[in-house]
Design a protein around this motif. Structure first.
Motif: not given
Length: 445
Positions: A388-401
């Motif tokens: 999954p990816y979460g809303k962040c700025s300037p690019s989405d946050c990577d929550w890992g696998t």
């Protein structure tokens, strides 16, 4: 003492002793000792009158050479009549359809749906006694989780040497499917054997499958007779011709697609990227009729076709009355566990699901969000990988696998930044409940 009384007293003593011996041989009901004694006195002195006992003393043998005594015919007691002959066969049980759902012990609702026969289709033939395993696939469509206190219980018909019940093999959450298997043995006697089984909760209440039992139906044909050799007679002997053998009854063969139950299930298109029918959810409403929910490929998520219906004709069913989609759909069952739909000259093949491949893809949030923007799902061995990816700025946050088993829904626990419950609602529609921030979001691919 008056010596004239001695002979009489002696005689009386002997009579009493003899009477005591006779009385000791009676097994159950002693005769009237007072009456017997009075009768003896009458014979001895001729002064007393008494009636003989109405019941003969069974222990006294007749004198040698006397004709045998004949016992009078027994008369049945009015309160204990003699046993009468009764039929030994037990009438077939009558089953009353249970409601389709039951109230769970903690306020949730128990309900389940038949999906498919995984093994031993109805009408399978066993020419000789054999052990076999019958497997049904069912779906939890209630709100209670089925744990191992739930069971599949035999409720009537032919038990086929099976158990009275089997426990649920694992926890089955709402929306998930499970395969339930029972070990059975076909009998040696010719006939059609149908066993009935029901889903049962921890309190023993049956539920699900619209009040109908799960069915196992097998056929044991008549034994084949080896060919006979024409008899020959020795010279001068009489030739005896045996009677002609009657022809064997024809075997009952039920082709795939000839019953509504063959079509029942949640069917996913084998091609997740199809531009046609993506999913069909089929319910058998009678022996030869079905109700169908359909979806077609659309963007950003599938178009809902609504509900249609159809009736078996030979080995196909034509569904042409979806409430929100025109066109004719001809359904058939090419093999066990598969479904084929022909629509507008195009052929679509389906499997029972969801299976791991039905989850695979890049799922994008269908709405603007400040939470999860997308989730990439793949397969690694027998498990699914979630990224999954979460809303962040300037690019989405990577929550890992992380990897998980393929239950539906899948609960990630504390594996990611947030605690997620991911559910495949249908072919191209995913729901994620984020309990960390109390949000429910929907995704398409």
């Amino acid at each position: 003492m008056n010596h004239k009384l001695i002979p009489h007293l002696t005689l009386v003593a002997l009579i009493i002793a003899s009477l005591a011996c006779n009385l000791s041989g009676v097994a159950d009901t002693p005769p009237d000792a007072t009456g017997t004694f009075a009768a003896v006195l009458t014979q001895a002195g001729g002064t007393a009158k008494a009636s003989l006992p109405t019941q003969p003393a069974a222990s006294v043998a007749p004198p040698t050479g006397a004709p045998p005594s004949v016992a009078p015919p027994s008369v049945a007691s009015a309160t204990n009549p003699p046993p009468t002959s009764a039929a030994t066969s037990t009438p077939a049980p009558t089953f009353t359809s249970a409601p389709t759902a039951t109230q769970g012990t903690i306020g949730c609702v128990d309900d389940g749906k038949y999906v498919a026969d995984i093994t031993i289709p109805d009408g399978t033939t066993f020419a000789t006694p054999a052990a076999f395993t019958k497997t049904w696939r069912v779906q939890n469509i209630g709100t209670c989780t089925w744990n191992t206190t739930y069971s599949l219980k035999f409720v009537g018909g032919a038990q086929l040497s099976g158990p009275s019940a089997i426990a649920m093999p694992t926890n089955v959450e709402s929306g998930a499917t499970v395969d339930l298997s029972v070990s059975l043995t076909s009998p040696a006697t010719q006939g059609t054997y149908i066993g009935q089984w029901r889903l049962t909760n921890a309190s023993g209440s049956a539920f699900g499958t619209n009040g109908s039992p799960l069915i196992v139906s097998i056929v044991v044909p008549a034994p084949t007779t080896p060919p006979t050799v024409a008899p020959t007679a020795a010279p001068g002997a009489t030739l005896v011709i045996p009677p002609l053998l009657l022809p064997l009854p024809p075997l009952v063969i039920i082709p795939l697609g000839s019953r509504a139950s063959h079509y029942a299930g949640n069917w996913y298109n084998n091609n997740v990227n199809t531009s046609g029918i993506t999913q069909l959810n089929v319910t058998a409403t009678s022996t030869n009729a079905i109700s169908v929910q359909g979806w077609g490929s659309c963007s950003p998520t599938d178009c809902v076709w609504g509900t249609g219906s159809g009736t078996v004709s030979g080995t196909t069913i034509t569904v042409s009355n979806f409430s929100s989609a025109s066109g004719t759909n001809v359904l058939s069952i090419p093999s066990s566990g598969t479904l084929r739909a022909v629509r507008s000259g195009n052929t679509y093949d389906f499997h029972q699901g969801p299976i791991n491949s039905d989850w695979v893809g890049t799922w994008t949030n269908l709405a603007a969000t400040n939470n999860i923007t997308k989730i990439i799902i793949g397969v690694s061995g027998a498990q699914l990988t979630f990224h999954p990816y979460g809303k962040c700025s300037p690019s989405d946050c990577d929550w890992g696998t992380k990897s998980f088993g393929s239950n539906n829904p899948i609960n990630t626990g504390a594996s990611f930044t947030h605690n997620l419950s991911v559910r495949l609602v249908r072919a191209n529609y995913l729901e994620i409940v984020d309990s960390t921030v109390s949000k429910t979001e929907y995704f398409g691919r």
